[in-house]
Design a protein around this motif. Structure first.
Motif: not given
Length: 204
Positions: A159-167, A178-183, A188-192
């Protein structure tokens, strides 16, 4: 049976018959890497490279991913037998981050049967579970193991990543490299953990 006369239950049953376990999926990808190949209809150099990258990512998550202690009991106490049928391909970046996490959750309960099928080999099924009209993967279809009834779905991103993509799409029109690298950095930070939380909510 003709594809256009298949019911959804038929499609699901056919896909389950040719499905593989997560361990078999991982073996398949490792084999493809050794052969300099990839799953899917297209066998481009780029997709081969993504498969190689994803094998390394999945190997890392298979070793390091953990389920938070406060969520373990909710998974372990599941009393309804469900099948998690996941549609994927070896070249999919989101799948490389998500599928090992699905496995970590599924391993905690005998009531969860985790199966994998390939998108390009299961077109009829994929077309029943589009995301905004697209064949986005990974896509998890949660089924009642006995009846094959569809209970819920998850994917292609937490859900969190979906919101990031939609925004980002709303602001910039499309996803940039660049965004794909951010994702990837976010994964990696979220650790699943966002994926684990979504999967636990799926089971409720």
């Amino acid at each position: 049976m003709e594809t256009d006369t298949l019911t959804l239950t038929d499609m699901i049953s056919e896909s389950l018959e040719k499905s593989m376990t997560y361990a078999e999926y991982r073996t398949l990808i490792t084999t493809l890497v050794a052969e300099n190949s990839t799953t899917g209809i297209e066998k481009t150099e780029a997709l081969v490279n993504y498969t190689q990258l994803n094998d390394r990512r999945m190997r890392r998550w298979d070793k390091t991913a953990k389920v938070a202690e406060n969520l373990k009991s909710e998974i372990e106490n599941l009393d309804r037998k469900v099948t998690w049928l996941v549609i994927s391909e070896s070249w999919c970046g989101d799948a490389a981050h998500i599928m090992p996490i699905i496995n970590k959750v599924a391993e905690l309960s005998d009531a969860i049967d985790y199966k994998v099928v390939l998108r390009d080999e299961n077109k009829a099924l994929m077309n029943q579970f589009l995301t905004n009209g697209g064949k986005s993967i990974p896509k998890l279809i949660m089924l009642d193991t006995e009846t094959k009834e569809v209970l819920n779905t998850f994917g292609p991103r937490p859900t969190v990543a979906t919101t990031m993509v939609q925004d980002y799409k709303a602001k910039h029109g499309q996803l940039t490299p660049e965004f794909k690298e951010d994702l990837q950095r976010w994964y990696n930070k979220d650790k699943g953990q966002s994926t684990v939380e979504d999967l636990v909510n799926l089971l409720k």
